[in-house]
Design a protein around this motif. Structure first.
Motif, short mmCIF file in Angstrom:
data_model
loop_
_atom_site.label_atom_id
_atom_site.label_comp_id
_atom_site.label_asym_id
_atom_site.label_seq_id
_atom_site.Cartn_x
_atom_site.Cartn_y
_atom_site.Cartn_z
N SER A 170 58.76 37.62 86.07
CA SER A 170 57.63 37.17 86.24
C SER A 170 57.23 36.30 86.25
CB SER A 170 57.11 39.17 86.36
OG SER A 170 57.94 39.64 86.12
N GLU A 182 56.01 47.72 96.98
CA GLU A 182 55.38 46.64 97.44
C GLU A 182 56.34 45.46 96.40
OE1 GLU A 182 51.47 44.21 94.95
OE2 GLU A 182 51.64 46.00 94.51
N ILE A 183 57.19 45.66 96.01
CA ILE A 183 58.01 44.93 94.68
C ILE A 183 59.13 44.43 96.07
CG2 ILE A 183 59.40 44.39 94.15
CD1 ILE A 183 58.24 46.09 91.45
N SER A 200 56.13 42.26 91.30
CA SER A 200 55.33 41.99 92.40
C SER A 200 54.68 40.67 92.65
CB SER A 200 53.79 42.86 92.53
OG SER A 200 52.90 43.20 91.38
N SER A 206 56.12 46.68 87.75
CA SER A 206 55.18 46.83 88.02
C SER A 206 55.08 45.15 88.06
CB SER A 206 54.13 46.99 87.85
OG SER A 206 54.77 48.27 88.08
N GLN A 238 55.34 36.43 94.89
CA GLN A 238 55.10 36.98 96.41
C GLN A 238 56.55 36.14 97.02
OE1 GLN A 238 52.73 39.08 98.16
NE2 GLN A 238 53.03 39.37 95.69
N ASN A 294 54.94 51.04 92.68
CA ASN A 294 55.05 49.95 93.16
C ASN A 294 56.06 49.29 93.80
OD1 ASN A 294 55.54 48.54 90.96
ND2 ASN A 294 54.34 47.01 91.60
#
Length: 1170
Positions: free
Chosen positions: A241, A290-291, A266, A263, A269, A287
């Motif tokens: 990430s 959202e991911i 996410s 988390s 993008q 989340n």
């Protein structure tokens, strides 16, 4: 004036544009004239590369590599796979899938290289050291996938800072491609999922993942599938990430990841494709939605996910491909799909815990091409809207509970449907003929349902694309339509196990392309077929199971491509003919035939070994020796000789290196090798390894129920591939081996032997262990909490040993036994508070047996959290508590045994709420201190006993438990303890005997219609015997030693399955009913009732009764034990089901053993009384 400038501006623009075009054209011509001029150093590097490479099919040298014809042209920029820039520098090299091996070091002299593709080659046993990838600083695309590279990824990769795409995935694929099984270990779980362990793989240790990628900020695609990055398994998510902000594709299948998704993922993008298959990441972050929102493709296959999958994921606007299959603890339901949802194209949920119905709105997924939901949980009808998904190519609804009819699939509705599988459901009705006319259909699987009727003729058979038709295991009848025989591309046909009319085999010879044929359970007429034209020219697999064959079909002589042959369960007898052993044969199944093999090998010396033979199944063939021809089968992998009459030792030549699975169960073997335990050997020979050690690839060994003695060979614990070891039912002694090397071990079953000592702590390293059964031995150890961290352990059986001590769980151990399904520690010397079992809070616990120990105190209330609990046996301890009404809400509880404790008080508080004990079938609270009256609510609460189970007259018994573990229970019947080694699901029993209950028995007992056994004896019940004529399944009724009065209800004579009746020692009066089963009972059923009269008593109803002396308090209160069994046997003769539910267990091989034991015990009591 301003308008006058416009023409001028247009003219000027035109001139400038023309000039620019001319300039660009001249530059282009200059570049064209020079772009094919390969620079000398670039050509030299490529020539050196060709000299260092060679072609190697199956990892053997075949020829020097001739990638380019050096004499044809010297301009390397024109060579195949080579791309140059305008200055003659090689910037692209594509040599994928050419079976190349050797040295590629000269590539590192191509310093301008931007794209390198060596995927799909055979660099077997080749490390990426020494290599100089740091010299290729201009690389943007690097693909080394599927080429058998192994060992550490070099530090030079970390200097490739311009990389946009990096693919190092699936190095094992070249082993599969080249048929090199020694380089990987595969095994299959219960759902059929194939796991692969690679002996040689790429790994990221030094450098680790973070070091390699921290400077690759331009990377958009990263494929590291099956690269071992376990050293950073918990930090992988944060590392990626933070380091790869532009990442669009991330594929990390089977990388040894353990930490869940973080988390921070996410942040990516741009991420559109995510594949984490085969990593135990366990759970999803909060989340996760959202991911997932930017994703186009998400694959989380076999990630040990649990909990509830977010329904919203299915409705994400960008999601096109979703695969979460093989996560059996992951639940969820389908949402309603709106009409504007057009994204989903591929949806795979097979082998999850998803349940419910498939919504009709799934027809709104107009772009859907693939749907696979094999999970055993879906029910209801199959939505008819599926028949109108015009883009659908694959539909797999295998192994569910779908019912109703097959949807009306038709040509215009699903024109692209190629694969349709509805296997293993409960579909009924006939097969619509339109399904055979689908224009793109190639595979049709409808087997394993309840389809009936005849198969109608269908149109356009001659233009069909159908290659495979599977209709087996249904109720189809009639004859096979001619249309089937006209399918020009038909290669596979399965119509076995139906109700078709008898037919001639000749019909099928007209299907010229047939490669696979299953006609099992069809009465076949097979002639001698000396006509050589009657042959299946392409036939590779043939199954003729249960076809009433009496001899080997002679047409097999002409089948020169036959690889798989199954003739099991026929009436074939005699010697196996020589012509059956074809050099093409891969698998042969002759089980359940009375065949034999000559003592001398019946083949010529040159043909006595069959190089392709891998599997041989000879179960229940009545053979008495190991077939001699097996000595020369050095490629044999699977051998089944179970249920035969083979005696003595296993010949040493059986233990071949190639052997993967061996089943020797249910024979009369005395030793696993020819070194007999009692044989006197020189010391040097005593230390020699057992021949079993030769089978280094052994995956499964079953030698249960033989006469094996001596210790278990130690080398079994050193076989790294061993996953299934079953040695139960022998006379093995000594300690269990050390299993430190058996990392793949899944099943270890050694019950019913004479093993001693402690459990080997090396089992804690067997992280795949699912079943550990050491029951009925003489092992002496404390409770093995050190097994609690095994992530896959589902069954732990320690019963009938000498395990001892208190079971203390220390909080610092955390959650233990996370996957435990069955815990059976009955009949040991465990002690302490029953509350110590409160560590069992796992909701998946299905069976808990702690009977026959010394537990005391109260029950742990945490058992109420075990919502999957089916069997709870606490009998014969010292538990001191009230009746556990708090268990009444358990939705799956079927068996509750509390007998032989010190439970006390009334049970009046039970049953006051609705839906209590919904599934309870067996309740035994005998021999406690319960008191008071049995309230009406108590009987109303036993809802599981109110319904007669469907199929109670079925020919195929159904038992409580899973395939790998069948529950057992001990039930007191007719005064004797009877062990039911398997619990029939139709068995329903209620035993409240030997307590302090009093009062009348409520009439509501008549609602317990499924009862087989009812025991109210040894209490203080009074009043009239209630009318029990509605208990039509009742086979045993014991109301003895109470204070019942009045007459015996004549309605009891309608209980035609009643095999045992005991009304002794009450205050009954009047004549004994004379009808049906009552004509079979003897005096013992009525003794101690001085006012009863009529047969079978000698006292007539017109005679004056005399008082009867009180009966003895021991088991003889039922009368002489043997006469009691006369009652049971007589009842069995006239009852139909008693043999299945009462007499079966005792009248088979356990019966004589039990009667002998009873007689000996009775004689001991009489000697002591003297």
């Amino acid at each position: 004036m301003e308008n006058l400038h416009i023409p001028f501006l247009l003219l000027a623009t035109s001139i400038l544009l023309s000039s620019s075009i001319s300039f660009v054209s001249s530059i282009s011509q200059f570049q064209t004239a020079h772009q094919n001029q390969c620079l000398d150093d670039q050509r030299s590097a490529l020539v050196q590369l060709q000299l260092g490479l060679y072609h190697s099919q199956n990892f053997t040298f075949s020829s020097k590599a001739e990638l380019w014809d050096l004499n044809l042209t010297t301009d390397c920029c024109t060579w195949k796979g080579v791309t140059c820039d305008g200055l003659g520098h090689v910037i692209g090299l594509d040599l994928n899938y050419q079976n190349l091996s050797g040295s590629f070091q000269s590539i590192f002299n191509l310093h301008h290289l931007q794209k390198l593709n060596l995927a799909g080659n055979n660099f077997f046993n080749t490390s990426l050291f020494p290599s100089h990838f740091e010299r290729l600083a201009n690389l943007t695309h690097l693909n080394l996938s599927a080429s058998c590279f192994h060992a550490q990824i070099p530090l030079g990769f970390s200097y490739l800072t311009r990389l946009v795409s990096l693919d190092l995935s699936f190095q094992d694929m070249c082993y599969w491609r080249n048929d090199q099984p020694d380089e990987y270990i595969s095994y299959i779980d219960q759902s059929g999922y194939i796991y692969v362990h690679i002996n040689h793989a790429l790994k990221l240790e030094k450098p680790n993942l973070e070091t390699m990628i921290k400077n690759m900020s331009s990377l958009t695609e990263l494929y590291l599938d099956r690269v071992n990055i376990s050293t950073q398994s918990s930090e992988w998510c944060e590392t990626i990430s933070l380091s790869l902000p532009k990442l669009r594709v991330l594929s990390l299948e089977s990388c040894g990841l353990t930490a869940p998704l973080c988390s921070s993922l996410s942040r990516l993008q741009s991420l559109s494709k995510l594949n984490l298959d085969d990593n135990p990441i366990s759970y999803l972050p909060p989340n996760f939605l959202e991911i997932s929102s930017p994703l186009v493709s998400l694959s989380l296959v076999n990630c040990n996910l649990s909990g509830h999958f977010p329904t919203e994921i299915f409705l994400l606007p960008k999601m096109q491909r979703l695969d979460i299959s093989h996560n059996p603890n992951l639940g969820g339901q389908f949402p309603e799909f709106p009409t504007n949802n057009t994204s989903l194209q591929d949806l795979w949920l097979s082998y999850t815990n998803f349940s419910g119905k498939l919504p009709e709105s799934i027809g709104n997924l107009k772009l859907l091409t693939s749907l696979a939901i094999s999970s055993r949980q879906f029910s209801g009808p199959i939505p008819s809207s599926l028949a109108n998904l015009s883009n659908l190519v694959e539909l797999d609804l295998d192994s569910n509970n779908f019912s109703g009819k097959i949807p009306p699939f038709h040509r215009s509705g699903v024109p692209n449907l190629s694969f349709l599988s509805l296997y293993g459901n409960s579909l009924s009705g006939s097969i619509p003929s339109s399904i055979f006319t689908l224009p793109s259909l190639r595979w049709l699987v409808l087997s394993g349902n309840q389809l009936d009727g005849e198969i109608d003729e269908f149109k356009n058979a001659s233009s069909s694309l159908i290659q495979s038709v599977s209709l087996g295991e249904n109720h189809l009848r009639g004859s096979i339509p001619d249309s089937i025989f006209q399918l020009p591309m038909l290669e596979s046909l399965d119509i076995g196990y139906n109700n078709f009319d008898s037919m001639k085999l000749d019909l099928f010879f007209q299907i010229n392309n047939l490669r696979w044929l299953d006609l099992s359970n069809i009465s076949l007429s097979i002639g001698s077929h000396n006509n050589k034209s009657l042959v299946f020219p392409q036939l590779e697999e043939l199954s003729l199971r249960s076809c009433n064959l009496t001899e080997f079909p002679e047409f097999i002589k002409t089948q020169d491509k036959l690889a798989f042959l199954d003739l099991s369960n026929n009436q074939i007898h005699g010697f196996v003919p020589n012509w059956l052993w074809k050099p093409t044969l891969y698998s042969l199944t002759l089980s359940f035939n009375a065949i034999d093999f000559p003592k001398q090998i019946p083949f010529g010396h040159a043909n006595s070994s069959f190089p392709r033979l891998r599997s041989l199944y000879l179960r229940s063939c009545n053979i008495s020796m190991f077939p001699p021809f097996l000595r020369n089968q050095d490629k044999l992998e699977y051998l089944d000789l179970s249920n035969n009459r083979i005696r003595g030792s296993v010949p040493n030549w059986v233990w071949k290196k190639s052997l993967q699975s061996l089943d020797l169960s249910n024979n009369h073997l005395s030793s696993l090798d020819q070194f007999l335990p009692n044989q006197s050997l020189p010391s040097s020979q005593n230390t020699s390894p057992s021949p079993i050690c030769n089978s280094s690839q052994l995956n499964s060994l079953d030698a249960s129920y033989n006469n094996l003695s001596g210790p278990i060979p130690n080398c079994l614990g050193n076989i790294t591939s061993l996953s299934y070891l079953v040695l139960q039912g022998n006379n093995l002694t000594g300690n269990l081996p050390n299993f430190a090397e058996a990392a793949q071990l899944q099943f270890l079953i050694v019950s019913d032997n004479r093993l001693e000592g402690k459990l080997p702590t090396s089992l804690a390293n067997c992280t795949r262990l699912m079943v550990l059964d050491v029951g009925n031995n003489a092992m002496h150890d404390s409770f093995p909490f050190w097994l609690g961290n095994l992530p896959a352990l589902e069954v732990l059986v320690l019963r009938k040993n000498r395990f001892y001590g208190e079971i203390k769980h220390f909080s610092e151990l955390g959650n233990v036994f996370p996957a435990l399904d069955v815990l059976d520690i009955a009949s040991n010397n465990f002690s302490g508070e029953a509350l110590s079992l409160d560590f069992l809070q796992a909701t998946q616990l299905r069976t808990l047996k702690i009977g026959g120990n010394k537990f005391q105190g109260k029950l742990p209330r945490s058992l109420a959290n075990c919502t999957h609990l089916e069997v709870l046996d606490l009998g014969n301890n010292m538990v001191h508590d009230t009746f556990p009404c708090w268990l009444e809400k358990l939705p799956s509880l079927k068996v509750l045994i509390l007998r032989g404790n010190t439970f006390y008080g009334t049970i009046e508080s039970c049953g006051k709420s609705e839906n209590v004990f919904p599934m309870l079938r067996i309740l035994d609270i005998a021999s406690n201190n319960f008191s008071g009256e049995l309230p009406i609510q108590f009987f109303q609460s036993l809802r599981g006993m109110m319904q007669i189970t469907d199929g109670s007259r079925s020919n195929k018994p159904d038992y409580i438990g899973e395939d790998y573990y069948k529950d057992s229970v001990t039930i007191v019947n007719k005064g004797f303890e009877i062990l039911y080694e398997k619990i029939l699901t139709i068995l329903a029993c209620l035993d409240v005997s030997n307590n302090n209950f009093h009062g009348p028995i409520p009439e509501e007992v008549k609602y317990l219609k499924s009862l087989k056994m009812l025991n109210f004896s040894h209490n203080s019940f009074y009043g009239h015997i209630p009318a029990l004529e509605d208990l039509t399944e009742l086979e045993s009724l014991d109301l003895s030693r109470n204070n019942f009065s009045g007459k015996i209800p004549p309605q009891l004579t309608s209980l035609t399955f009643l095999a045992a009746l005991n009304l002794s020692y009450n205050q009954l009066e009047g004549s004994i009913p004379q009808s049906n089963q009552f004509n079979t009972f003897t005096n013992d059923s009525y003794r101690g009732n001085p006012r009863l009269c009529g047969l079978p008593l000698t006292r007539g109803c017109n005679e004056v009764s005399t008082p009867t002396p009180p009966a003895r308090e021991d088991v003889d209160s039922w009368g002489d034990g043997i006469s009691v069994w006369k009652i049971g046997l007589i009842g069995y003769a006239s009852g139909l089901v008693v043999g299945l539910c009462v007499g079966f267990t005792v009248l088979n091989e356990f019966g004589n053993r039990w009667l002998d034991k009873f007689t000996r015990n009775k004689q001991r009591r009489r000697r002591r009384s003297r």
